[in-house]
Scaffold this motif. Structure first.
Motif, PDB file in Angstrom:
ATOM      1  N   THR A   1     120.392  36.532  45.138  1.00  0.00           N
ATOM      2  CA  THR A   1     119.349  37.096  43.731  1.00  0.00           C
ATOM      3  C   THR A   1     119.355  36.117  42.789  1.00  0.00           C
ATOM      4  O   THR A   1     118.354  36.169  42.070  1.00  0.00           O
ATOM      5  CB  THR A   1     119.662  38.665  43.510  1.00  0.00           C
ATOM      6  OG1 THR A   1     119.798  39.263  44.923  1.00  0.00           O
ATOM      7  CG2 THR A   1     118.677  39.270  42.647  1.00  0.00           C
TER       8      THR A   1
ATOM      9  N   ASN B   1     115.619  40.426  45.177  1.00  0.00           N
ATOM     10  CA  ASN B   1     115.526  39.196  46.093  1.00  0.00           C
ATOM     11  C   ASN B   1     114.141  39.099  46.851  1.00  0.00           C
ATOM     12  O   ASN B   1     114.096  39.974  47.685  1.00  0.00           O
ATOM     13  CB  ASN B   1     116.590  39.090  46.766  1.00  0.00           C
ATOM     14  CG  ASN B   1     116.792  37.364  47.360  1.00  0.00           C
ATOM     15  OD1 ASN B   1     115.730  36.834  47.297  1.00  0.00           O
ATOM     16  ND2 ASN B   1     118.015  37.124  48.007  1.00  0.00           N
ATOM     17  N   GLN B   2     113.275  38.029  46.408  1.00  0.00           N
ATOM     18  CA  GLN B   2     111.979  38.067  47.426  1.00  0.00           C
ATOM     19  C   GLN B   2     112.143  37.026  48.338  1.00  0.00           C
ATOM     20  O   GLN B   2     111.008  36.784  48.790  1.00  0.00           O
ATOM     21  CB  GLN B   2     110.882  38.102  46.367  1.00  0.00           C
ATOM     22  CG  GLN B   2     110.822  39.446  45.644  1.00  0.00           C
ATOM     23  CD  GLN B   2     109.291  39.436  44.674  1.00  0.00           C
ATOM     24  OE1 GLN B   2     108.994  38.423  44.220  1.00  0.00           O
ATOM     25  NE2 GLN B   2     108.509  40.653  44.937  1.00  0.00           N
TER      26      GLN B   2
ATOM     27  N   ALA C   1     108.839  40.591  48.511  1.00  0.00           N
ATOM     28  CA  ALA C   1     109.954  40.622  49.478  1.00  0.00           C
ATOM     29  C   ALA C   1     109.573  41.072  50.865  1.00  0.00           C
ATOM     30  O   ALA C   1     109.967  40.413  52.164  1.00  0.00           O
ATOM     31  CB  ALA C   1     110.917  41.678  49.067  1.00  0.00           C
TER      32      ALA C   1
ATOM     33  N   SER D   1     109.474  38.294  54.240  1.00  0.00           N
ATOM     34  CA  SER D   1     110.459  38.783  55.540  1.00  0.00           C
ATOM     35  C   SER D   1     109.458  38.672  56.634  1.00  0.00           C
ATOM     36  O   SER D   1     109.815  38.465  57.721  1.00  0.00           O
ATOM     37  CB  SER D   1     110.931  40.135  55.250  1.00  0.00           C
ATOM     38  OG  SER D   1     111.904  40.271  54.322  1.00  0.00           O
TER      39      SER D   1
END
Length: 361
Positions: free
Chosen positions: A135, A142-143, A164, A168
């Motif tokens: 992070t 955290n993205q 985020a 992902s």
């Protein structure tokens, strides 16, 4: 009739366009005649239109599409020059892609066939790899997202309220590429299709919100070559024979200003606009063209994929030293993330490090 008007035939000879082309450009609203005879329908052009017509000729020789020519002709000289420069940069990128693909096909088609036991083509075993995302010391969440497998490496850096989820989703959409050995033929087409799927996944994850999206950089192992896809300002490097080379080009406003000569690299590094993206996978589904490349891989190569939380705070000489000193990918990743933290850790920082293995007969 005005004396400065030229009939279409004379005007065509003067500017280098055929009468047929002039009639087409008239119908498209690109180059209207100064006068059309109401009885015969014959077209006449003013001598002052020659410069515009010659510009159209030159732009067509650059293979600029008619829609682009229309835009350039409507701009002032400085803006038109920038648009022509941007068009040519796209042409060069596409030419480089076709050149790499042609070289690959030539090598593939002229490869000597194997004969007898022990004479099979050399193959590559899987990559040794490690990935970690941190992070940082400033951001509350955290993205970033990362993936490291035996054949696929990927890093994404999300932005906006659904950043985020977007990052992902983009990485997850590529993970099927790590199942089995990807085909050597058409691997760039396969990677491009995977990025299209990633773009759709990002749109779904961001619920159509254009202010959310992600960057994406990925390497796909194909045996003795790496296929790269890249969009945004995440990066890929290779450490080879002690030298560090950047494999990607940032798709940012500041990098485009460097390319145009309006900023020096030193000025760009300190410019407050350096994080403004020119290309990314966005939540509103806007089409964004990724870079696609093929690279030859050599035994002993070490690859680094990272978010800009590393590259903006740790200079390349330091990156090179840390990558070269680490005995394995795990310790390389740890040392890189520690270096970003020591530099203040202003952003999320994500690293994937992979080593190309030795050739196996």
């Amino acid at each position: 009739m005005r004396e400065d008007l030229l009939p279409i035939g004379a005007f065509a000879r003067a500017c280098g366009l055929s009468p047929k082309a002039l009639r087409l450009y008239d119908s498209l609203g690109l180059l209207r005649p100064a006068r059309v005879d109401p009885v015969t329908g014959y077209r006449y052009y003013a001598a002052g239109q020659l410069e515009s017509a010659r510009l159209v000729v030159w732009l067509r020789r650059l293979d600029m599409p008619l829609a682009g020519i229309r835009e350039v002709c409507a701009l002032g000289p400085a803006a038109a020059a920038r648009e022509i420069g941007a068009h040519w940069a796209r042409v060069e990128a596409e030419t480089a892609l076709r050149r790499d693909l042609a070289a690959f096909l030539i090598a593939h088609l002229t490869r000597e066939p194997a004969h007898g036991p022990g004479k099979d083509d050399l193959t590559m075993t899987e990559l040794r790899h490690h990935a970690h995302s941190d992070t940082g010391r400033v951001r509350p969440a955290n993205q970033d997202a990362a993936y490291a497998g035996g054949r696929l490496l990927a890093v994404a850096d999300g932005f906006g309220p659904a950043g985020a989820s977007a990052s992902s989703a983009a990485v997850q959409a590529l993970r099927f590429l790590d199942d089995g050995e990807p085909p050597a033929d058409g691997v760039l087409d396969l990677l491009e299709e995977a990025v299209r799927a990633a773009a759709e996944a990002v749109r779904d994850a961001a619920s159509g919100a254009g202010e959310a999206g992600t960057t994406l950089t990925a390497l796909l192992w194909t045996g003795s070559r790496l296929a790269l896809t890249h969009i945004g300002d995440t990066r890929a490097y290779v450490l080879r024979d002690g030298g560090l080379s950047l494999l990607t080009r940032d798709h940012t406003l500041v990098q485009s200003m460097v390319d145009e000569g309006r900023l020096t690299p030193l000025e760009a590094a300190a410019d407050p606009r350096r994080s403004l993206l020119a290309r990314a996978l966005t939540g509103d589904g806007t089409a964004a063209r990724p870079d696609l490349r093929l690279y030859d891989s050599l035994p002993g190569d070490r690859y680094l994929l990272c978010s800009d939380g590393l590259s903006t705070v740790v200079p390349e000489p330091r990156l090179r030293g840390l990558l070269a000193a680490a005995p394995d990918p795990d310790r390389a990743v740890t040392s890189l993330i520690d270096a970003a933290g020591a530099a203040g850790g202003p952003d999320n920082v994500t690293c994937v490090v992979a080593d190309a293995p030795a050739l196996a007969a």
